[in-house]
Enzyme design. Structure first.
Site, short mmCIF file in Angstrom:
data_model
loop_
_atom_site.label_atom_id
_atom_site.label_comp_id
_atom_site.label_asym_id
_atom_site.label_seq_id
_atom_site.Cartn_x
_atom_site.Cartn_y
_atom_site.Cartn_z
N ASN A 1 -3.70 -7.08 8.54
CA ASN A 1 -4.21 -7.31 7.48
C ASN A 1 -4.13 -8.53 6.21
O ASN A 1 -4.87 -8.92 5.45
CB ASN A 1 -3.80 -5.84 6.42
CG ASN A 1 -2.74 -6.33 5.42
OD1 ASN A 1 -3.22 -6.56 5.02
ND2 ASN A 1 -1.67 -5.22 5.82
N CYS B 1 2.83 5.71 9.19
CA CYS B 1 0.98 6.28 7.76
C CYS B 1 0.20 7.37 7.38
O CYS B 1 -0.19 7.55 9.00
CB CYS B 1 0.53 4.85 7.70
SG CYS B 1 -0.57 5.42 6.22
N THR C 1 -6.84 0.89 11.56
CA THR C 1 -6.38 1.25 10.81
C THR C 1 -6.66 -0.51 9.45
O THR C 1 -7.32 -0.59 8.28
CB THR C 1 -5.35 1.20 8.91
OG1 THR C 1 -4.29 0.80 9.58
CG2 THR C 1 -5.08 3.50 9.97
N CYS D 1 -8.52 1.96 6.42
CA CYS D 1 -7.91 3.07 5.34
C CYS D 1 -8.58 2.31 4.56
O CYS D 1 -8.66 1.31 4.24
CB CYS D 1 -6.21 2.95 5.95
SG CYS D 1 -5.38 1.19 5.18
N SER E 1 1.53 -5.31 3.38
CA SER E 1 2.56 -4.92 3.41
C SER E 1 3.39 -6.34 2.67
O SER E 1 4.83 -6.66 3.12
CB SER E 1 3.02 -5.56 5.06
OG SER E 1 2.52 -6.86 5.62
N HIS F 1 2.78 1.85 11.89
CA HIS F 1 2.00 2.01 12.67
C HIS F 1 2.44 3.32 13.77
O HIS F 1 1.17 3.33 14.61
CB HIS F 1 2.35 0.91 13.77
CG HIS F 1 2.78 -0.59 12.80
ND1 HIS F 1 3.56 -1.25 12.88
CD2 HIS F 1 0.88 -1.40 12.47
CE1 HIS F 1 3.29 -2.41 12.15
NE2 HIS F 1 1.80 -2.49 11.96
N GLU G 1 0.41 -0.13 16.78
CA GLU G 1 -1.19 1.08 16.31
C GLU G 1 -1.20 1.51 17.07
O GLU G 1 -2.33 2.66 17.66
CB GLU G 1 -1.76 0.22 14.79
CG GLU G 1 -2.75 2.20 14.35
CD GLU G 1 -3.76 1.41 12.95
OE1 GLU G 1 -2.84 0.36 12.29
OE2 GLU G 1 -4.50 1.25 12.97
N CYS H 1 0.80 -1.21 -0.01
CA CYS H 1 -0.46 -0.11 0.03
C CYS H 1 0.93 1.80 0.18
O CYS H 1 2.22 0.89 0.36
CB CYS H 1 -1.00 0.02 0.58
SG CYS H 1 0.16 0.42 2.58
S1 SF4 Z 1 -2.60 -0.54 5.80
FE1 SF4 Z 1 -3.35 1.25 5.97
S2 SF4 Z 1 -2.54 2.44 7.20
FE2 SF4 Z 1 -1.60 0.75 7.57
S3 SF4 Z 1 0.58 1.04 6.23
FE3 SF4 Z 1 -0.60 0.96 4.42
S4 SF4 Z 1 -1.96 2.42 3.99
FE4 SF4 Z 1 -1.27 3.03 5.77
#
Ligand code: SF4
Length: 291
Positions: free
Chosen positions: A231, A99, A173, A201, A274, A77, A129, A14
């Site tokens: 995530n 972020c 997020t 997010c 990530s 985070h 976070e 991202c």
């Molecule tokens: S997942 Fe969302 S909050 Fe986390 S680094 Fe990526 S854009 Fe930023």
């Protein structure tokens, strides 16, 4: 032996993770005579952390391990205000890779606390976070009532300790949308006044929806990303719920043991926010060789 490989419309790095990695590599290039330290894992992907380590970038778990006067990166985070203060006291050259979407949640939590709401953060209480969001709001509004909960079942006991007439809610997020909306529904019955900031997010939202869409169309899904990545784990859960036989892998080597690949003609692939492109490419190359 899959013949068709489909990739989710939104998958992999991202903008927040890309920005953090770029900032860290830039710092490493800009300070060639110094070691660049990262406080905590820059992103939740062991393979990318290892790649950075090979370039001399050092990940440390504790503030005490960051030498005075060094260069230090704060990860996506974010960190607590106390950590920022301690780094400043050490005379560290700070590279803040928090972020912007995480900063937004911190600001919304502060706003709710300032407006006198009890603040509910939907997320893992021990996730960095969430620890940071809570700490920033507590610093801005000493004595504010702030709780972090992961499920609706945790909500009732948590709210017994704090005023619950006026409640504001924000989300980690990378939270699952379903979990967040379930929490909003439960809270709407518990509080007299409820203020909601959906702070999941956009990158997470798009990846979750794209994973669900693809998993509903294919029999088998491969989800690539760190086992410690919230995530990515959520993407795997979403794919299973959509009905696909799903495996969550960190590296391509783990695919050898995933039997459903041998009998399917179509496989879907997605990757957490990530997960670097080079790890995804290794997986795609492996799948192409099976085809
Ligand atoms: S997942 Fe969302 S909050 Fe986390 S680094 Fe990526 S854009 Fe930023």
């Amino acid at each position: 032996m899959p013949k068709t490989i489909l990739i989710a419309e939104h998958a992999g790095f991202c903008h927040g993770v890309k920005r953090a990695v770029d900032k860290t590599l830039d710092a490493n290039a800009h300070y060639p005579d110094q070691t660049v330290y990262v406080l905590g894992q820059l992103i939740h992907n062991p393979q990318e952390i290892e790649r950075l380590a090979q370039q001399g970038i050092k990940t440390v778990a504790h503030l005490d391990d960051v030498p005075a006067g060094s260069v230090c990166v704060v990860r996506t985070h974010g960190a607590t205000p106390e950590v920022f203060d301690a780094l400043a006291e050490k005379g560290v050259t700070l590279q803040d890779a928090t972020c912007p979407d995480v900063s937004l949640v911190q600001n919304k939590a502060i706003q709710l606390a300032q407006e006198g709401y009890t603040v509910v953060i939907v997320g893992k209480a021990d996730h960095p976070e969430v620890i940071g969001i809570k700490a920033h709001a507590e610093k801005a509004v000493p004595g504010a009532h702030i709780v972090a909960v992961q499920t609706s079942a945790e909500l009732v006991p948590a709210l017994q300790q704090v005023p619950r007439r006026r409640v504001g809610i924000v989300s980690q997020t990378t939270q699952l949308e379903e979990t967040f909306f379930d929490m909003v529904k439960t809270l709407s019955k518990l509080a007299k006044e409820l203020k909601v900031f959906n702070t999941i997010c956009p990158a997470t939202f798009y990846r979750q929806n794209a994973a669900a869409d693809l998993a509903a169309k294919v029999p088998v899904m491969v989800v690539v990303g760190g086992k410690n990545s919230s995530n990515t784990s959520h993407l795997a859960d979403i794919c299973r719920e959509a009905g696909a036989q799903t495996v969550h892998i960190e590296t391509v080597a783990e695919l050898d043991a995933f039997a459903p690949l041998k009998n399917t003609t179509t496989v879907g692939v997605t990757a957490g926010a990530s997960t670097p492109e080079w790890v995804v490419e290794e997986v795609l190359d492996y799948l192409k060789c099976l085809a």
